[in-house]
Motif scaffolding. Sequence first.
Motif, PDB file in Angstrom:
ATOM      1  N   ILE A 183       0.833  -1.196   0.000  1.00 32.02           N
ATOM      2  CA  ILE A 183       0.000   0.000   0.000  1.00 32.02           C
ATOM      3  C   ILE A 183       0.869   1.247   0.000  1.00 32.02           C
ATOM      4  CG2 ILE A 183      -0.181  -0.126   2.537  1.00 32.02           C
ATOM      5  CD1 ILE A 183      -2.892   1.248   2.326  1.00 32.02           C
ATOM      6  N   ASN A 184       0.441   2.224  -0.778  1.00 31.97           N
ATOM      7  CA  ASN A 184       0.989   3.576  -0.668  1.00 31.97           C
ATOM      8  C   ASN A 184      -0.179   4.518  -0.918  1.00 31.97           C
ATOM      9  OD1 ASN A 184       2.347   5.927  -0.582  1.00 31.97           O
ATOM     10  ND2 ASN A 184       3.955   5.348  -2.032  1.00 31.97           N
ATOM     11  N   VAL A 185      -0.928   4.784   0.141  1.00 28.43           N
ATOM     12  CA  VAL A 185      -2.188   5.513   0.114  1.00 28.43           C
ATOM     13  C   VAL A 185      -3.252   4.699  -0.638  1.00 28.43           C
ATOM     14  CG1 VAL A 185      -3.388   7.664  -0.392  1.00 28.43           C
ATOM     15  CG2 VAL A 185      -0.987   7.718   0.300  1.00 28.43           C
ATOM     16  N   SER A 186      -2.975   4.327  -1.894  1.00 34.27           N
ATOM     17  CA  SER A 186      -3.843   3.394  -2.606  1.00 34.27           C
ATOM     18  C   SER A 186      -3.244   1.988  -2.506  1.00 34.27           C
ATOM     19  CB  SER A 186      -3.934   3.765  -4.085  1.00 34.27           C
ATOM     20  OG  SER A 186      -4.447   5.070  -4.217  1.00 34.27           O
ATOM     21  N   ARG A 187      -4.079   0.994  -2.783  1.00 32.94           N
ATOM     22  CA  ARG A 187      -3.547  -0.360  -2.798  1.00 32.94           C
ATOM     23  C   ARG A 187      -2.705  -0.550  -4.048  1.00 32.94           C
ATOM     24  NH1 ARG A 187      -6.843  -5.941  -3.657  1.00 32.94           N
ATOM     25  NH2 ARG A 187      -6.848  -5.183  -5.797  1.00 32.94           N
ATOM     26  N   ILE A 188      -1.514  -1.119  -3.865  1.00 31.72           N
ATOM     27  CA  ILE A 188      -0.656  -1.370  -5.014  1.00 31.72           C
ATOM     28  C   ILE A 188      -0.815  -2.817  -5.473  1.00 31.72           C
ATOM     29  CG2 ILE A 188       1.695  -1.294  -5.921  1.00 31.72           C
ATOM     30  CD1 ILE A 188       0.684   1.460  -5.008  1.00 31.72           C
ATOM     31  N   TYR A 231       7.155   1.782  -3.329  1.00 30.85           N
ATOM     32  CA  TYR A 231       8.099   2.671  -2.658  1.00 30.85           C
ATOM     33  C   TYR A 231       8.619   3.770  -3.567  1.00 30.85           C
ATOM     34  CZ  TYR A 231       8.115  -0.477   1.312  1.00 30.85           C
ATOM     35  OH  TYR A 231       7.742  -1.199   2.407  1.00 30.85           O
ATOM     36  N   GLY A 232       8.416   3.668  -4.871  1.00 31.67           N
ATOM     37  CA  GLY A 232       8.892   4.672  -5.805  1.00 31.67           C
ATOM     38  C   GLY A 232      10.382   4.853  -5.667  1.00 31.67           C
TER      39      GLY A 232
END
Lengths: 308, 288
Positions: B235-240, B258-259
């Motif tokens: 997750i990064n605010v939205s589900r990845i 993680y970008g």
Amino acid sequence: MSAEFVQLSLVPLLIGTLAAMACAVPGNFLVLRRQALMGDAISHVVLPGIVAAFLITGRVSTWPMMLGAAGAAVVAVVIIELIRRIGRVEPGAAMGVTFTAMFAGGVLLLEQSDTSAVHLDVEHALYGNLESLVWLAADGWASLGDRAALADLPPELLRMGMAAALVLALTALFWRPLKIATFDEGFARSQGIPVRLLGFGLVVVAAIAAVAAFDAVGSIIVIAMFICPPAAARLMTNSLERQLGWSMVFAALAAILGYVLAGYGPGWIGSPHAVSASGMIATISGLILALACLFGPARSRLSAPSEP
Amino acid sequence: MAARQAPTLAASDGITRSAAPDAETAPGPLAIRGMTIAYGEKPAVFSVDMSITPGSMTAIIGPNGAGKSTLLKAALGIVPALSGTVTVFGRPIGEMGRRIAYVPQRASVDWDFPARVQDVVAMGLYRELGLLGWMRPRDRERVRDCLERVHMAAFAGRQIGQLSGGQQQRVFLARALAQDADLYLLDEPFAGVDAATEAAIIGVLTALRDAGRTIVCVHHDLSTVSAYFDHVFMINVSRIAEGPVATTFTAANLQATYGGRLLAAQIRDLGLGDVPRPDAPCPAPLRS
């Protein structure tokens, strides 16, 4: 001596002890929740409510006082919100100014009103009038079995007794969820404990204790009763149950020692005048806390290692 | 993995099937739909779906501020969500509290609170004992047993502030064990603990999973994901991404989660192969 004691000192001692214990019980949770000054805020905010109730009914009696205090608390919440929203002032400042302003309003109201018929004036509202709660109909210990004499007991005693019983009963009933919610709010919520409602209930119980203790110690010194016995008790033990026990012992000790020292202490050092009982009770509370800080067995816990 | 999960699936849906007879498939231990949570104007979690596999051990991973803990807390109703539904074994979460154990972050409480180790573990019995129920001898035995499972029985009478961080974490786990739940939600149980504690905790959690319980951990140490968990939720605010570690814990998904914060070298250290080039629209399978 014994007749004089029952007449003049027994009732103030009982009321002082009950008031101190009723405040100490919710005080344990207020201190652990870092809301110790909530007791102070409550005692300040409710003053105009109590005075208004007196002005309307013309006498000092339980229910109008409680209702007046509750009304004042609601007014305080509304004013705080208004100041925060309209004035865009930070919450701490909004609360501080509201509490002080309402307390000042209560003092002014009291000063302007004719309260000569009862023991309600500025000085008593601030410092209490424990010494005047005498039982004139009593002529010794035998009066405790005398129905006519009992009927003449100051009504403040029954009021304080009922308030103390209510505070104790509610604390016992909600002990477990209060303990869990005070320690770990997130876990408490996951257990279905209504954390906000419980926190609100705690403040209401503290307010009941503060209003009932108003007679005994006035609205300033009551803060010592909320904070000192629980804070000292925390230094005596690492168990919340035992802390509650210690806080009640300390509260009773401060009330009894404070009253006796205020009444007789000055005589022992050759002064003809007694000093304020509530002032002495608060002083003794502070001394107990100081002694607990110096010698309490659980005081060194903060220096315990946090990592192996 | 699949072979082990099959019997636990059957074991865990015995109750839920009767509770939700119209469900087409066995309802999962935890299902979140369209959850959005915001502090102020900016969403902390945006429109997240989550579907936890029964009998699995899932790591929720993502960078700091990705909403991992917030998602867990909102699922439990500890923080308010703007929108979204949460079901536990197919029922609204409000009805299923008894089957969930929650372990908050260790740093979220004041350990100076006047309580002994056994007092904290006994809090896990709250739903059973209620307001006034007395602790019976078998309740005390259960507290003791839970402490033994995390190797903390010797500390039962110790004040909680006198424990090390790892010991405190094990006390929290013991409290969750006392709840005897079917779904365990843990918020960073390995944060700041010593190696012995980490081993003890993973041992307890693995045993629970093998007994058919479902485990969900907010986790921050990418190097242990493959060793400890069988499922991963990124997750990064939205589900990845969400799924079995073997197919989901990939270099491409990590890069997406993680970008730029996760260096290509770090991903290589995890043994997941090379990172796809940023200009490549999709991972390997679609490369022409």
